[in-house]
Design a protein around this motif. Structure first.
Motif, PDB file in Angstrom:
ATOM      1  N   LYS A 294       0.788  -1.235   0.069  1.00 33.20           N
ATOM      2  CA  LYS A 294      -0.184   0.167   0.143  1.00 33.20           C
ATOM      3  C   LYS A 294       0.979   1.174   0.084  1.00 33.20           C
ATOM      4  O   LYS A 294       0.527   2.321  -0.556  1.00 33.20           O
ATOM      5  N   PHE A 295       1.956   1.148   0.738  1.00 35.96           N
ATOM      6  CA  PHE A 295       2.807   2.347   0.841  1.00 35.96           C
ATOM      7  C   PHE A 295       3.354   2.700  -0.527  1.00 35.96           C
ATOM      8  O   PHE A 295       3.423   3.913  -1.082  1.00 35.96           O
ATOM      9  N   TYR A 296       3.824   1.436  -1.332  1.00 31.26           N
ATOM     10  CA  TYR A 296       4.415   1.774  -2.629  1.00 31.26           C
ATOM     11  C   TYR A 296       3.225   2.329  -3.639  1.00 31.26           C
ATOM     12  O   TYR A 296       3.604   3.221  -4.432  1.00 31.26           O
ATOM     13  N   VAL A 297       2.057   1.913  -3.363  1.00 32.75           N
ATOM     14  CA  VAL A 297       0.907   2.437  -4.385  1.00 32.75           C
ATOM     15  C   VAL A 297       0.732   3.774  -3.938  1.00 32.75           C
ATOM     16  O   VAL A 297       0.805   4.914  -4.873  1.00 32.75           O
ATOM     17  N   GLU A 298       0.709   4.252  -2.858  1.00 33.58           N
ATOM     18  CA  GLU A 298       0.668   5.634  -2.324  1.00 33.58           C
ATOM     19  C   GLU A 298       1.734   6.547  -2.819  1.00 33.58           C
ATOM     20  O   GLU A 298       1.513   7.850  -3.078  1.00 33.58           O
ATOM     21  N   VAL A 299       2.988   6.078  -2.597  1.00 32.89           N
ATOM     22  CA  VAL A 299       4.230   6.922  -2.887  1.00 32.89           C
ATOM     23  C   VAL A 299       4.217   7.158  -4.521  1.00 32.89           C
ATOM     24  O   VAL A 299       4.473   8.242  -4.815  1.00 32.89           O
ATOM     25  N   ILE A 300       3.632   5.975  -5.193  1.00 28.93           N
ATOM     26  CA  ILE A 300       3.729   6.329  -6.659  1.00 28.93           C
ATOM     27  C   ILE A 300       2.721   7.339  -6.955  1.00 28.93           C
ATOM     28  O   ILE A 300       2.876   8.265  -7.649  1.00 28.93           O
ATOM     29  N   ARG A 301       1.561   7.272  -6.303  1.00 29.52           N
ATOM     30  CA  ARG A 301       0.565   8.609  -6.403  1.00 29.52           C
ATOM     31  C   ARG A 301       0.767   9.707  -6.042  1.00 29.52           C
ATOM     32  O   ARG A 301       0.748  10.689  -6.700  1.00 29.52           O
ATOM     33  N   GLU A 302       1.513   9.707  -4.700  1.00 31.80           N
ATOM     34  CA  GLU A 302       1.912  11.059  -4.329  1.00 31.80           C
ATOM     35  C   GLU A 302       2.793  11.714  -5.289  1.00 31.80           C
ATOM     36  O   GLU A 302       2.894  12.856  -5.191  1.00 31.80           O
ATOM     37  N   GLY A 303       3.820  11.041  -5.630  1.00 32.30           N
ATOM     38  CA  GLY A 303       4.951  11.408  -6.568  1.00 32.30           C
ATOM     39  C   GLY A 303       4.337  12.089  -8.004  1.00 32.30           C
ATOM     40  O   GLY A 303       5.249  12.885  -8.509  1.00 32.30           O
ATOM     41  N   ASN A 304       3.203  11.651  -8.356  1.00 36.43           N
ATOM     42  CA  ASN A 304       2.619  12.037  -9.739  1.00 36.43           C
ATOM     43  C   ASN A 304       1.352  12.830  -9.432  1.00 36.43           C
ATOM     44  O   ASN A 304       0.653  13.154 -10.261  1.00 36.43           O
ATOM     45  N   LYS A 305       1.388  13.950  -8.333  1.00 38.16           N
ATOM     46  CA  LYS A 305       0.189  14.842  -8.187  1.00 38.16           C
ATOM     47  C   LYS A 305       0.468  15.998  -8.748  1.00 38.16           C
ATOM     48  O   LYS A 305       0.282  17.161  -8.166  1.00 38.16           O
TER      49      LYS A 305
END
Ligand code: ZN
Length: 491
Positions: free
Chosen positions: A475-486
């Motif tokens: 879940k963290f890796y999903v979140e970090v990918i999303r957060e980095g592409n905002k």
């Protein structure tokens, strides 16, 4: 008013002023923790667990002696990844660098943005001979028992490899597309320095002119009772790695018979030099990543500790004294000295012609090897002792006020909503430092919440990870990918 009374009033006034100022500082300390806003997601737990479990069964062991590598296991591991994550291999470009280092590129929609890299490694340290029987589950079984996945690599660091790919697989199935190019890079010799893996990946990317906004590697974890005065678990993101150097102190000449020794023998002089170094020590100084860590942690502390840290300018000497009291916190604020080898003498009745000692030093960011050498020479005050210092200085220090750091912090908080996420200084080495030349920032974080005993298991016995932690890591890796592409602009 008598003079005494006047003095009393002035003194009380000053004390009151001091309390007002320091109290104001304490009450105005603001939390640096973003509020969590977790995305709803359901990770396919059975499939995810099965993937990590299988990954553990490949004996991708790193040995100092490179001829001992069993590359058949590494090949089998790569085939396993291709079979387990078909969609990832179909939609992302995939290449092997130098045979076994793996690079996945997920093309983003906006070519004007710099990419982000997530990295980890699939080599593992060997199981120490004689400790096999102490394992509750075979270290290469990947056994799933009592809600845990067991074996070498469950924390260090196959969890990163399958965790990242599982997250990408999840996002692909959701139809997600990143703005910027995302790179996922997996080394195969991190445990022996990464010279053939991460280093070769970096060479290849450098040749293509790639600059990452940041690269995120393994590193600090979330640990309970990590910081005194903080009740919440604290998760630490490494923003720099200490350097590691070897100092050799040696002296030669005039041995002689042990029946008529000089007052100061070679052994005595080297021993005295080491004693002086231990008595003196490098100066502790709360600065850089150590200071940053407390900036982030202090607002979450109990009142007494918060008072002290909110008024750091006044209490710095006190804080440093406390930190120097424990080896783990002392290492955060100074270059450390660890004499590891002492060599002299062969015969009980002959004075040795030579004596030498090796000291392992972990270097603070900002200290150069030359300064370290000069400090040793000045401290030992013995011109006949030859001092050489070789090794590496600390890695560069990455920003904690950048959107890059904040996006990692946000991702961690989204999954571990009670954890305090703070920067820190890593004492151990990782592949992350290799990426410094191609990344604006390098960060080091292992997205699991564990105990300090679990940390010891990483290169020791009974390494395991709970299923809950593994799912949270994904879940963290999903979140970090999303957060980095905002939609952050290029900085
Ligand atoms: Zn590792």
């Amino acid at each position: 008013m008598t003079k005494r009374k006047l003095a009393f009033f002035i003194l009380s006034g000053l004390i009151l002023l001091f309390l007002i100022v320091t109290g104001f500082n304490t009450f105005t300390v603001r939390s640096k923790q973003p509020s969590p806003h977790p995305a709803k997601m359901t990770i396919n737990q059975d499939e995810a667990v099965q993937h990590l479990s299988k990954a553990i069964t490949f004996k991708t062991v790193s040995y100092q002696d490179r001829s001992k590598f069993d590359f058949k296991e590494f090949d089998r591991f790569i085939t396993f990844l291709q079979e387990s994550f078909p969609e990832v291999h179909q939609k992302l470009s995939f290449e092997k660098v130098n045979g076994y280092a793996l690079v996945y590129k997920w093309k983003g929609s906006d070519a004007s943005k710099n990419p982000i890299g997530l990295t980890s490694h699939y080599d593992v340290v060997p199981v120490l001979k004689g400790t096999e029987a102490n394992w509750k589950q075979d270290p290469f079984s990947g056994a799933v028992v009592d809600g845990r996945i067991w074996g070498r690599g469950t924390l260090d660091d196959k969890i990163g490899v399958t965790g990242i790919l599982q997250a990408v697989d999840y996002l692909l199935k959701e139809g997600y597309e990143p703005d910027r190019d995302m790179y996922f890079m997996f080394g195969f010799d991190e445990e022996i320095g990464g010279d053939e893996g991460a280093s070769k990946i970096v060479d290849a990317l450098k040749a293509r002119g790639i600059t990452f906004e940041y690269v995120l590697d393994e590193g600090g974890a979330i640990v309970e009772k990590m910081v005194p005065g903080v009740t919440q678990p604290v998760g630490v993101v490494g923003i720099s790695e200490k350097g590691s150097a070897t100092a050799e102190l040696s002296i030669e000449g005039s041995g002689g018979h042990s029946s008529q020794p000089k007052d100061h023998t070679n052994i005595g002089r080297i021993a005295s030099a080491i004693a002086k170094l231990e008595d003196t020590q490098f100066k502790g100084d709360l600065r850089g990543p150590g200071e940053d860590m407390f900036e982030f942690v202090a607002p979450e502390m109990s009142f007494g500790m918060k008072y002290v840290f909110a008024n750091k300018a006044i209490f710095k000497p006190v804080i440093e004294k406390i930190l120097l009291g424990q080896p783990a916190s002392a290492a955060l604020i100074r270059t450390t000295i660890a004499p590891t080898i002492f060599q002299a003498g062969e015969q009980y009745n002959a004075l040795p012609e030579k004596a030498s000692a090796i000291i392992n030093l972990r270097i603070m960011p900002g200290d150069s090897l030359n300064e370290v050498k000069r400090f040793i020479e000045d401290t030992i005050e013995d011109d006949d002792i030859k001092v050489t210092v070789t090794g590496s200085e600390a890695s560069k220090v990455s920003s904690v006020n950048s959107w890059q750091f904040k996006s990692i912090q946000q991702a961690a908080r989204n999954v571990y909503r009670d954890a305090v996420i703070a920067p820190y200084l890593m004492f151990a080495g990782s592949d992350a430092r290799q990426y410094d030349p191609v990344a604006k920032n390098t960060y080091r974080f292992l997205p699991v919440q564990i105990t300090s005993e679990d940390l010891n298991r990483m290169h020791g016995t009974n390494e395991h990870v709970s299923i809950e932690n593994y799912i949270n890591a994904i879940k963290f890796y999903v979140e970090v990918i999303r957060e980095g592409n905002k939609g952050k602009s290029v900085e």
